[in-house]
Write a protein that holds these residues in place. Sequence first.
Motif, PDB file in Angstrom:
ATOM      1  N   GLY A  40       0.799  -1.227  -0.024  1.00 26.04           N
ATOM      2  CA  GLY A  40       0.118  -0.005   0.023  1.00 26.04           C
ATOM      3  C   GLY A  40       0.911   1.374   0.072  1.00 26.04           C
ATOM      4  N   THR A  41       0.439   2.386   0.404  1.00 26.26           N
ATOM      5  CA  THR A  41       0.870   3.692   0.347  1.00 26.26           C
ATOM      6  C   THR A  41       0.891   4.261   1.841  1.00 26.26           C
ATOM      7  OG1 THR A  41      -1.035   4.624  -0.156  1.00 26.26           O
ATOM      8  CG2 THR A  41       0.373   4.091  -2.127  1.00 26.26           C
ATOM      9  N   ARG A  42       1.930   4.772   1.953  1.00 26.64           N
ATOM     10  CA  ARG A  42       2.131   5.573   3.477  1.00 26.64           C
ATOM     11  C   ARG A  42       2.867   6.725   3.175  1.00 26.64           C
ATOM     12  NH1 ARG A  42       2.147   2.129   7.819  1.00 26.64           N
ATOM     13  NH2 ARG A  42       1.999   4.067   9.044  1.00 26.64           N
ATOM     14  N   VAL A  43       2.743   7.699   4.226  1.00 21.38           N
ATOM     15  CA  VAL A  43       3.265   9.038   4.047  1.00 21.38           C
ATOM     16  C   VAL A  43       3.848   9.477   5.535  1.00 21.38           C
ATOM     17  CG1 VAL A  43       2.825  11.725   3.801  1.00 21.38           C
ATOM     18  CG2 VAL A  43       1.727   9.679   2.538  1.00 21.38           C
ATOM     19  N   ALA A  44       5.021   9.826   5.615  1.00 16.86           N
ATOM     20  CA  ALA A  44       5.901  10.344   6.726  1.00 16.86           C
ATOM     21  C   ALA A  44       6.225  11.683   6.223  1.00 16.86           C
ATOM     22  CB  ALA A  44       6.922   9.514   7.220  1.00 16.86           C
ATOM     23  N   ALA A  45       5.308  12.713   6.959  1.00 20.29           N
ATOM     24  CA  ALA A  45       5.505  14.169   6.376  1.00 20.29           C
ATOM     25  C   ALA A  45       6.619  14.635   7.406  1.00 20.29           C
ATOM     26  CB  ALA A  45       4.072  14.852   6.968  1.00 20.29           C
ATOM     27  N   ASP A  46       7.072  14.379   8.388  1.00 20.96           N
ATOM     28  CA  ASP A  46       8.231  14.580   9.182  1.00 20.96           C
ATOM     29  C   ASP A  46       8.127  16.135   9.335  1.00 20.96           C
ATOM     30  OD1 ASP A  46      10.912  14.465  10.311  1.00 20.96           O
ATOM     31  OD2 ASP A  46      11.884  14.694   8.548  1.00 20.96           O
ATOM     32  N   PRO A  47       7.187  16.563   9.924  1.00 22.82           N
ATOM     33  CA  PRO A  47       6.990  18.264  10.122  1.00 22.82           C
ATOM     34  C   PRO A  47       8.118  18.812  11.085  1.00 22.82           C
ATOM     35  CG  PRO A  47       5.345  16.924  11.435  1.00 22.82           C
ATOM     36  CD  PRO A  47       6.063  15.830  10.672  1.00 22.82           C
ATOM     37  N   LEU A 248       6.046   4.367  -0.285  1.00 25.00           N
ATOM     38  CA  LEU A 248       6.372   5.231   1.281  1.00 25.00           C
ATOM     39  C   LEU A 248       6.905   6.610   0.477  1.00 25.00           C
ATOM     40  CD1 LEU A 248       8.124   2.662   3.155  1.00 25.00           C
ATOM     41  CD2 LEU A 248       6.128   2.679   2.716  1.00 25.00           C
ATOM     42  N   ALA A 249       5.904   7.889   1.062  1.00 24.51           N
ATOM     43  CA  ALA A 249       6.446   9.167   0.503  1.00 24.51           C
ATOM     44  C   ALA A 249       6.939   9.717   1.860  1.00 24.51           C
ATOM     45  CB  ALA A 249       5.277   9.700  -0.040  1.00 24.51           C
ATOM     46  N   LEU A 250       8.232  10.485   1.745  1.00 26.14           N
ATOM     47  CA  LEU A 250       8.760  10.879   2.907  1.00 26.14           C
ATOM     48  C   LEU A 250       8.750  12.461   2.836  1.00 26.14           C
ATOM     49  CD1 LEU A 250      11.717   8.632   3.739  1.00 26.14           C
ATOM     50  CD2 LEU A 250       9.369   8.511   4.415  1.00 26.14           C
ATOM     51  N   GLY A 251       8.411  13.413   3.717  1.00 26.94           N
ATOM     52  CA  GLY A 251       8.593  14.610   3.515  1.00 26.94           C
ATOM     53  C   GLY A 251       7.281  15.509   3.607  1.00 26.94           C
ATOM     54  N   PRO A 252       7.290  17.008   3.364  1.00 26.84           N
ATOM     55  CA  PRO A 252       6.254  17.690   3.203  1.00 26.84           C
ATOM     56  C   PRO A 252       5.552  17.441   1.753  1.00 26.84           C
ATOM     57  CG  PRO A 252       7.868  19.104   3.348  1.00 26.84           C
ATOM     58  CD  PRO A 252       8.286  17.589   3.473  1.00 26.84           C
ATOM     59  N   GLY A 253       4.363  17.930   1.739  1.00 31.70           N
ATOM     60  CA  GLY A 253       3.807  18.147   0.272  1.00 31.70           C
ATOM     61  C   GLY A 253       3.052  16.907  -0.426  1.00 31.70           C
ATOM     62  N   TRP A 254       3.133  15.996   0.001  1.00 34.65           N
ATOM     63  CA  TRP A 254       2.507  14.637  -0.535  1.00 34.65           C
ATOM     64  C   TRP A 254       0.864  14.533  -0.251  1.00 34.65           C
ATOM     65  CZ3 TRP A 254       5.416  12.275  -3.586  1.00 34.65           C
ATOM     66  CH2 TRP A 254       7.098  12.345  -3.430  1.00 34.65           C
ATOM     67  N   GLY A 255       0.260  15.385   0.514  1.00 33.08           N
ATOM     68  CA  GLY A 255      -0.983  15.044   0.965  1.00 33.08           C
ATOM     69  C   GLY A 255      -1.227  13.831   2.014  1.00 33.08           C
ATOM     70  N   SER A 256      -2.584  13.736   2.046  1.00 37.64           N
ATOM     71  CA  SER A 256      -2.849  12.434   2.899  1.00 37.64           C
ATOM     72  C   SER A 256      -2.482  11.189   2.167  1.00 37.64           C
ATOM     73  CB  SER A 256      -4.336  12.406   3.111  1.00 37.64           C
ATOM     74  OG  SER A 256      -5.095  12.085   2.102  1.00 37.64           O
ATOM     75  N   GLU A 257      -2.782  10.123   2.951  1.00 35.86           N
ATOM     76  CA  GLU A 257      -2.291   8.818   2.334  1.00 35.86           C
ATOM     77  C   GLU A 257      -3.213   8.482   1.319  1.00 35.86           C
ATOM     78  OE1 GLU A 257      -1.572   6.108   5.635  1.00 35.86           O
ATOM     79  OE2 GLU A 257       0.349   6.970   6.138  1.00 35.86           O
TER      80      GLU A 257
END
Length: 534
Positions: A40-47, A248-257
């Motif tokens: 699947g897809t995951r996001v770690a925005a790392d604010p 897996l998307a890391l960092g800001p700007g990717w939006g929600s999962e």
Amino acid sequence: MRHIIRGVGAAVLAVSLAATTVACTSSPEGESVAAAAFEGTRVAADPDATGADAARLLVDSAPIAVVSAPDDAAIARAASVAVGLRAPMLTAEKDAGEAVSEELDRLGVERVLRVGDADVPDGSYEVVDAPAGREELEELTGLEFADEQEPAAARVPETVADLDPGEPALLVVGDVPGPEGAEGEPFSALDAAWTEDDAPRVLVHDETSVASVATAVAAGAAVSHLGAPDPRVDGDSVEAVSGADAVLALGPGWGSEDQLRDRVEKARTVPELPGGGQLLFPGRRFVAAYGSPITPALGILGEQGAEESAARVQRLVDEYQPFSPEPVIPAFEIIATVASTSPGPDGNFTNEWPVEEFVPLVEAITDAGGYAVIDLQPGMADMLDQAKLYEDLLKRPNVGLALDPEWKLEPGQQPGAQIGSVDAEEINRVVHWLADLTRETGGPQKLLILHQFNMSMIANREDIDTSRPELAISLHADGHGTPEMKFETWDVLRSGLPSDIWMAWKNFYDEDTPTFTPEQTMDVEPRPWFVSYQ
């Protein structure tokens, strides 16, 4: 699939993949059992830019970690070491001590390699300071750096994404304080969490924290650095996610999962644009021939046949490519409705040529791997009514639309007697119709160009709706004359322009004195995304 990573004692325990419900345990033989890679897809925005979000997503446990001070030089050096040791990396950002401490505890870290003046919170781990010298650093870490690289600070995320843990390189952005000698027992590199066959796909971009990128590379993930936080940005990004079970998307700007999941699906299924991907910018730039096949008086596009026009614009593309880091794509901007001094049978002071007149040009530029834009000079006609005349062409994935308010008339006006104008409300009706058409046909993002050389040409410009993701809106600066005149027009038009409108530039063969060279055009700030020749 489950996999086992062998180790000898705590010092060589493997970094293991994080999973929401599976913990890492040790067998009686001292082996470390890692969880299966999730799908699947995951996001770690790392604010907070510490890299803790990415570490939680990627790593279940690790006996060592690298913690850097928050300055560019320390971050670059720490990333070099973290990748070589295959250890997670954190950055001790200001006021982020609690986040760093919690992550070190969660990982079960026994030793921390501190790089620079990092504020490492007290814990149950040993803190070892990285020495300032290269030889001493190699002695302490057990690494042999294959070479030194000196990337600009802004390029460090991309550079780290390309590092090979098997052949570590030392990134040097500046001096990093540290002891003169190596103190403490040498570190040992860990085993990767994944093999090449089961590694998840990790997406990063320029705004992703270096710590996040380094942790992903160190763990053995398949890391792709993208030009923007969207898997549809270009052909490389589409290829990266096309066959991946986990993204897996890391960092800001990717939006929600959920948003990322939708974009990944579109990257896999929506037809691609010339040059690859489904987003127009920032993955490419265009150089276009402007005019009409009806007459050469309207621009260079009418000076030769369709195939010859494609060859002509390709020669321009070849001249531009050395000055653009993005691929340059050939394009035609085809004037389909031509303003007229005569009212004509319908009284709207514009000649609306049939679709069939332009099919040869569209097919020629398509065969050349390019893009076509249908340009409207509306006279007294409604812009949306004219756009609908060319719906069949606009359904094609590589055909966009241009609106030219210079030729938009009010009752009693005639083309050429004054500069025309249009209100944002009329433009917005075109925006929504074109966006809906693009969504309904399942095509990639479509280009909408707005021509302007005088602020009066677009009333209430700040009200233009740029929210529709189906469109990329470009403001085409049509100023001509001396370089000083062109730059003055350029700067005035950019003033107050929404940040999500992309700038375009026109070069005139006859009206410019002199005509800009490709190098001069690409030196314009900001560098134009679409350049047309008239």
